[in-house]
Design a protein around this motif. Structure first.
Motif, short mmCIF file in Angstrom:
data_model
loop_
_atom_site.label_atom_id
_atom_site.label_comp_id
_atom_site.label_asym_id
_atom_site.label_seq_id
_atom_site.Cartn_x
_atom_site.Cartn_y
_atom_site.Cartn_z
N GLY A 25 0.81 -1.21 0.00
CA GLY A 25 0.00 0.00 0.00
C GLY A 25 0.85 1.26 0.00
O GLY A 25 0.58 2.21 -0.75
N GLY A 26 1.88 1.28 0.83
CA GLY A 26 2.79 2.43 0.85
C GLY A 26 3.52 2.60 -0.46
O GLY A 26 3.70 3.72 -0.95
N HIS A 27 3.94 1.49 -1.06
CA HIS A 27 4.63 1.55 -2.34
C HIS A 27 3.70 2.07 -3.42
O HIS A 27 4.09 2.89 -4.26
CB HIS A 27 5.16 0.16 -2.70
N GLY A 28 2.46 1.60 -3.40
CA GLY A 28 1.49 2.06 -4.38
C GLY A 28 1.18 3.55 -4.24
O GLY A 28 1.05 4.26 -5.23
N LEU A 29 1.08 4.03 -3.01
CA LEU A 29 0.83 5.45 -2.80
C LEU A 29 2.04 6.30 -3.21
O LEU A 29 1.88 7.40 -3.73
CB LEU A 29 0.49 5.72 -1.34
N ALA A 30 3.24 5.80 -2.98
CA ALA A 30 4.44 6.58 -3.28
C ALA A 30 4.75 6.61 -4.77
O ALA A 30 5.18 7.64 -5.29
CB ALA A 30 5.64 6.00 -2.53
N THR A 31 4.55 5.51 -5.48
CA THR A 31 4.93 5.45 -6.89
C THR A 31 3.76 5.58 -7.85
O THR A 31 3.96 5.81 -9.03
CB THR A 31 5.66 4.12 -7.20
N GLY A 32 2.57 5.37 -7.37
CA GLY A 32 1.41 5.42 -8.25
C GLY A 32 1.10 4.09 -8.90
O GLY A 32 0.14 3.97 -9.65
N GLN A 33 1.94 3.07 -8.64
CA GLN A 33 1.71 1.75 -9.21
C GLN A 33 1.90 0.71 -8.12
O GLN A 33 2.85 0.78 -7.34
CB GLN A 33 2.70 1.46 -10.34
N ALA A 34 1.00 -0.26 -8.10
CA ALA A 34 1.12 -1.34 -7.13
C ALA A 34 2.24 -2.29 -7.58
O ALA A 34 2.50 -2.43 -8.76
CB ALA A 34 -0.19 -2.10 -7.04
N PRO A 35 2.90 -2.92 -6.63
CA PRO A 35 3.92 -3.90 -7.02
C PRO A 35 3.28 -5.09 -7.74
O PRO A 35 2.09 -5.37 -7.55
CB PRO A 35 4.54 -4.34 -5.69
N PRO A 36 4.05 -5.79 -8.57
CA PRO A 36 3.47 -6.96 -9.25
C PRO A 36 3.03 -8.02 -8.24
O PRO A 36 3.57 -8.12 -7.15
CB PRO A 36 4.63 -7.49 -10.11
N LEU A 37 2.04 -8.81 -8.64
CA LEU A 37 1.52 -9.84 -7.74
C LEU A 37 2.58 -10.87 -7.38
O LEU A 37 2.58 -11.37 -6.26
CB LEU A 37 0.30 -10.52 -8.38
#
Length: 195
Positions: A25-37
């Motif tokens: 969630g933090g990565h998605g908020l910071a970069t705008g993209q969720a990490p790969p599954l």
């Protein structure tokens, strides 16, 4: 009290899911993209394995906090390495980001605050979980005996084992201090009491 493999697995699963969801969630908020599954799954497996190995006994707030911060740092690096090298800005245009997003003081503070809040929450859950386990362990023998008496089932009579105290086994302080004392209830024999 040590944990069984099932209890260790349950605790490790809760810890791993919370760590991965928080980091993703933090990565998605910071970069705008969720990490790969696949990165989420690999991170979940890694954190679960570490949590299972370390989950044999109750952990303190400091122990949980150290594990949470280490997991967050490792997951941050793994998600950054697994993510695409392009990031999206606020207007939808793609910007080249060959080095990944940097750990700014704000991002570091956000990671630490999130890890501290999750640590506090996990420690509260850990204390409640171990409290329930201790209560259940104390209650089960009494409950089993009550059930046998209530249903009329009696256990196969066995000879009680003789328990002998070893010389090296320490005695409680109260027994050491009162080992020569006699305890007799009631009035002394031979005295007449009148109301």
């Amino acid at each position: 009290m040590s944990a069984s493999p099932e209890v260790r697995s349950l605790r490790a699963a809760v810890f791993a899911v919370l760590c991965v969801l928080l980091a993703a969630g933090g990565h998605g908020l910071a970069t705008g993209q969720a990490p790969p599954l696949w990165a989420d799954g690999a991170g979940l497996l890694a954190v679960f394995s570490a949590g299972w190995l370390l989950g044999g006994r109750e952990r303190s707030l400091v122990g949980i906090g150290g594990g949470m911060l280490a997991a967050q740092a490792g997951l941050h690096l793994a998600f950054e390495a697994a993510g695409p090298r392009m990031a999206m800005d606020m207007h939808g245009a793609h910007m080249a980001n060959p080095a990944g997003h940097a750990m700014t003081p704000h991002a570091t503070a956000a990671h630490v605050v999130a890890a501290l809040l999750a640590t506090w929450w996990l420690r509260r859950g850990e204390a409640a979980f171990w409290f329930l386990l201790r209560r259940a362990a104390a209650l089960v023998p009494g409950l089993a005996a009550w059930w046998r008496v209530r249903t009329g089932r009696s256990a196969v009579p066995t000879r009680p084992a003789v328990v002998r105290r070893t010389v090296r086994e320490p005695r409680p302080l109260r027994q050491l201090l009162l080992r020569h004392a006699l305890s007799r209830r009631g009035p002394p024999a031979g005295l007449a009491y009148t109301p």
